[in-house]
Design a protein around this motif. Structure first.
Motif, PDB file in Angstrom:
ATOM      1  N   ARG A 116      -5.514   6.230   2.716  1.00 25.83           N
ATOM      2  CA  ARG A 116      -6.743   5.453   2.545  1.00 25.83           C
ATOM      3  C   ARG A 116      -7.560   5.957   1.364  1.00 25.83           C
ATOM      4  O   ARG A 116      -8.156   5.157   0.625  1.00 25.83           O
ATOM      5  CB  ARG A 116      -7.567   5.517   3.839  1.00 25.83           C
ATOM      6  CG  ARG A 116      -6.886   4.892   5.043  1.00 25.83           C
ATOM      7  CD  ARG A 116      -7.890   4.589   6.159  1.00 25.83           C
ATOM      8  NE  ARG A 116      -8.613   5.792   6.560  1.00 25.83           N
ATOM      9  CZ  ARG A 116      -8.227   6.614   7.533  1.00 25.83           C
ATOM     10  NH1 ARG A 116      -7.113   6.365   8.198  1.00 25.83           N
ATOM     11  NH2 ARG A 116      -8.956   7.667   7.862  1.00 25.83           N
ATOM     12  N   ALA A 117      -7.590   7.278   1.159  1.00 24.23           N
ATOM     13  CA  ALA A 117      -8.345   7.829   0.031  1.00 24.23           C
ATOM     14  C   ALA A 117      -7.723   7.413  -1.304  1.00 24.23           C
ATOM     15  O   ALA A 117      -8.435   7.082  -2.263  1.00 24.23           O
ATOM     16  CB  ALA A 117      -8.410   9.351   0.128  1.00 24.23           C
TER      17      ALA A 117
ATOM     18  N   ASN B 182       0.831  -1.212   0.000  1.00 21.63           N
ATOM     19  CA  ASN B 182       0.000   0.000   0.000  1.00 21.63           C
ATOM     20  C   ASN B 182       0.860   1.255   0.000  1.00 21.63           C
ATOM     21  O   ASN B 182       0.533   2.245  -0.672  1.00 21.63           O
ATOM     22  CB  ASN B 182      -0.929  -0.008   1.209  1.00 21.63           C
ATOM     23  CG  ASN B 182      -1.986  -1.093   1.120  1.00 21.63           C
ATOM     24  OD1 ASN B 182      -2.311  -1.563   0.031  1.00 21.63           O
ATOM     25  ND2 ASN B 182      -2.514  -1.505   2.264  1.00 21.63           N
TER      26      ASN B 182
ATOM     27  N   ALA C 236      -8.569   3.786  -1.899  1.00 22.75           N
ATOM     28  CA  ALA C 236      -9.979   3.621  -2.264  1.00 22.75           C
ATOM     29  C   ALA C 236     -10.233   4.039  -3.701  1.00 22.75           C
ATOM     30  O   ALA C 236     -11.095   3.468  -4.382  1.00 22.75           O
ATOM     31  CB  ALA C 236     -10.860   4.424  -1.311  1.00 22.75           C
ATOM     32  N   ALA C 237      -9.484   5.032  -4.197  1.00 26.27           N
ATOM     33  CA  ALA C 237      -9.644   5.481  -5.589  1.00 26.27           C
ATOM     34  C   ALA C 237      -8.930   4.572  -6.573  1.00 26.27           C
ATOM     35  O   ALA C 237      -9.049   4.772  -7.793  1.00 26.27           O
ATOM     36  CB  ALA C 237      -9.132   6.905  -5.730  1.00 26.27           C
TER      37      ALA C 237
ATOM     38  N   THR D 120       0.830   4.090  -3.122  1.00 29.22           N
ATOM     39  CA  THR D 120       0.491   5.489  -2.873  1.00 29.22           C
ATOM     40  C   THR D 120       1.687   6.431  -3.040  1.00 29.22           C
ATOM     41  O   THR D 120       1.578   7.630  -2.751  1.00 29.22           O
ATOM     42  CB  THR D 120      -0.077   5.651  -1.457  1.00 29.22           C
ATOM     43  OG1 THR D 120       0.836   5.061  -0.508  1.00 29.22           O
ATOM     44  CG2 THR D 120      -1.427   4.956  -1.344  1.00 29.22           C
TER      45      THR D 120
END
Length: 340
Positions: free
Chosen positions: A141-142, A92, A145-146, A96
């Motif tokens: 997290r955003a 993750n 999620a996208a 990101t």
């Protein structure tokens, strides 16, 4: 310095890697990262390395382990173990953009395997302990999620920076920027076909070893081209600026005025022997005359190949009458009747 003297004071790539105790892949990465400086070569050939540069690296403390550790790469599993976090959290953080890949390869299952510098993973874990435990920050997290994945873009930016840092030729720098764009975008920015041809010849290899399978090559092509609108706009602007500098330095080579390609001028002579002229084209018996209506009998004759030399009788037209040759008695009788 003559060419022979330069050859004796410099080393080829394979010999330099052997002198430093590195494998080919490790040595290529060391050159990309600037750990090993190559000699400037404006001709775009295979780089050579100054013997003094090799001796400088060999004299460093902890050689060769220290140099090998500076170019060591890790994947997701080894990187997570190095940072003392789970593989899911490492994955993750890389997606990101918190960790930038240094290279990638496509395995036999056509999966992309990203690799990171081990020393950068250790530095990240040392300076960002809050991201290693607990709940991930809201921005992380955003982005997850996208469905964002910033690894390809970060790798392209890093690879372009390496090429621009190592290159000293204006056309080579422009070719490195063009390597990040698709052919349609390049044609929109570079209208001159001779300039596009020069950029295509000088385009560097972004991936050291390309896969052999067509599916793997397609994956590499997709990853090397910019896909984000902001990234594409940035590279378009950079390419236009680099082209202006390259044109001022040296225009793209062009053919001499009045030059005609040899294939165009000598093309018809290959199809006709010397001394023979190409005669008029024979009429096609199956062609329909302009403005005329094709009859039923003509349509039947048109279906017969012209090579037979015969025409098939129409099934609807009456068969032509044949006159029989007169016999000898008939000819004598008509001659006597004419004398009487």
């Amino acid at each position: 310095m003559t060419v022979r003297q330069a050859a004796t004071t410099s080393l080829a790539l394979g010999r330099a890697a052997q002198e430093l105790g590195l494998r080919r892949g490790e040595f290529a990465l060391a050159v990309q990262l600037g750990r090993v400086r190559a000699l400037p070569d404006g001709r775009g050939g295979t780089p050579r390395f100054d013997r003094r540069e090799i001796e400088r690296l060999r004299d460093r403390q902890g050689f060769p382990e220290s140099l090998r550790e500076r170019v060591r790469t890790v994947g997701t599993a080894d990187g997570a173990a190095l940072a003392s976090i789970s593989q899911g959290r490492f994955f993750n953080l890389a997606r990101t953009g918190h960790l930038t890949p240094v290279r990638f390869y496509v395995n036999r299952y056509h999966a992309v395997v990203w690799q990171y510098l081990a020393e950068e993973v250790r530095d990240f874990a040392r300076h960002h302990p809050a991201l290693l435990t607990g709940v991930a920050p809201p921005q992380v997290r955003a982005a997850l999620a996208a469905g964002e994945d910033r690894r390809p873009r970060n790798w392209r930016g890093r690879r372009l920076g390496q090429l621009l840092r190592l290159g000293n030729d204006p056309w080579g720098r422009a070719a490195a920027i063009a390597a990040m764009l698709d052919p349609v975008t390049i044609a929109e920015v570079v209208r001159d076909p001779y300039e596009r041809s020069r950029l295509r010849v000088l385009r560097p290899e972004l991936v050291p070893a390309r896969p052999k399978s067509p599916a793997g090559q397609e994956i590499v092509e997709r990853l090397r081209q910019a896909d984000d609108p902001d990234e594409i706009l940035w590279h378009r602007t950079s390419l236009a600026h680099a082209l202006r500098q390259a044109r001022e330095e040296s225009p793209a080579p062009r053919p001499a005025p009045g030059h005609r390609p040899q294939s165009t001028a000598a093309g018809p002579a290959r199809h006709h022997p010397p001394g023979r002229r190409r005669g008029p084209k024979a009429p096609d018996p199956t062609a329909r005359p302009s403005g005329a209506r094709l009859s039923t009998a003509g349509a039947s004759r048109a279906r017969v190949p012209a090579a037979t030399g015969r025409e098939a009788p129409s099934p609807t037209a009456p068969a032509p009458s044949r006159r029989r040759a007169p016999s000898l008695f008939g000819r004598l009788w008509r001659r006597r009747a004419a004398r009487a």
